[in-house]
Design an enzyme around this catalytic site. Sequence first.
Site, short mmCIF file in Angstrom:
data_model
loop_
_atom_site.label_atom_id
_atom_site.label_comp_id
_atom_site.label_asym_id
_atom_site.label_seq_id
_atom_site.Cartn_x
_atom_site.Cartn_y
_atom_site.Cartn_z
N HIS A 97 0.83 -1.20 0.00
CA HIS A 97 0.00 0.00 0.00
C HIS A 97 0.87 1.25 0.00
CE1 HIS A 97 -3.26 -2.71 0.80
NE2 HIS A 97 -2.84 -2.99 2.01
N ARG A 191 -1.35 -4.73 -6.25
CA ARG A 191 -1.22 -6.19 -6.27
C ARG A 191 0.07 -6.56 -6.99
NH1 ARG A 191 -5.95 -7.30 -8.83
NH2 ARG A 191 -7.13 -6.96 -6.91
#
Length: 320
Positions: A97, A191
């Site tokens: 993140h 991802r």
Amino acid sequence: MAEPYFLQPYFQEKIWGGTKLHDEFGYTLPSERTGECWAISAHPHGPSTVANGPYAGQTLIEVWRDHRAVFGDAKGDVFPLLTKILDAEADLSVQVHPDDAYAAEHEHELGKTECWYIIAADPGAELIYGHNAKSEAELADMIHSEDWQGLFRHVPVKAGDFFYVPSGTIHALGKGIMALETQQSSDTTYRLYDYDRVDAKTGKKRELHIQQSIDTTTVPFVAPKLAITSQQFGDSKVTTFVKAPYFTVYEWQVKGELELTRQSAPYTLVSVLAGQGEITVDGQSYPLAKGQHCLLPFAVKKWQLSGDLQIIASEPGKKA
């Protein structure tokens, strides 16, 4: 009258989800692939709804927008925290993140620092937490050559473990883990690796975000050192897992009675993981049971818990 505001969760279907959110907590789920309970959320992708009091029927987004005094006139365009329960029926994608600055520039929302309290874990369960690259060049090389075995750090887990996951940390919950997650209110996930899975709805592999992952991963990885402390109050115990810039997270283990007073935070988020009992505020008692979630607003300065309860609670940090 000062009172707790109980919240109705929002549920998210995931390729890796299952049915344990129903099996363990009794929630009504949208499908047998439900991965996330957004228990206390004012994020537009899944807001929770107030169930009682003067704001019953309103989303937490609306209460934050229109009734800021509930939160002690806290500043900020968005409610800063998000509490989830995750059911990893299968491995989650390996992800990272961004921090606030990168997220603001590229995603127009908050960054995402988070933490996990492990509610349950199957024997042999493990998660991915951090990486082994020593430099940014080595990180990029290992990613482009798909050296996942060399890159990812695997950590065995058991119920009761706690992990702090700052933005920039490569991570993933593994199969057979259920966790309560406290995080910044962000839905931005880059991802990095997804086990070449195909999404049944699209018939295609899910999108990867390789360059964003390289851009935002902290190198080298250094596991945060936690100063976990516990204090006994009769047969009850308060454990502080982390005091971080965005949130402080506690465990309240109640055996009998426990009286608590908020120190400086403007509000407190409460999630009941086990047991049953009551919370008493201003002489009024409210039943508490496994799977319930509530917000203790600014007007609630102290409260008494009674019964046999395991609760994870959180408060906003100075940067929230």
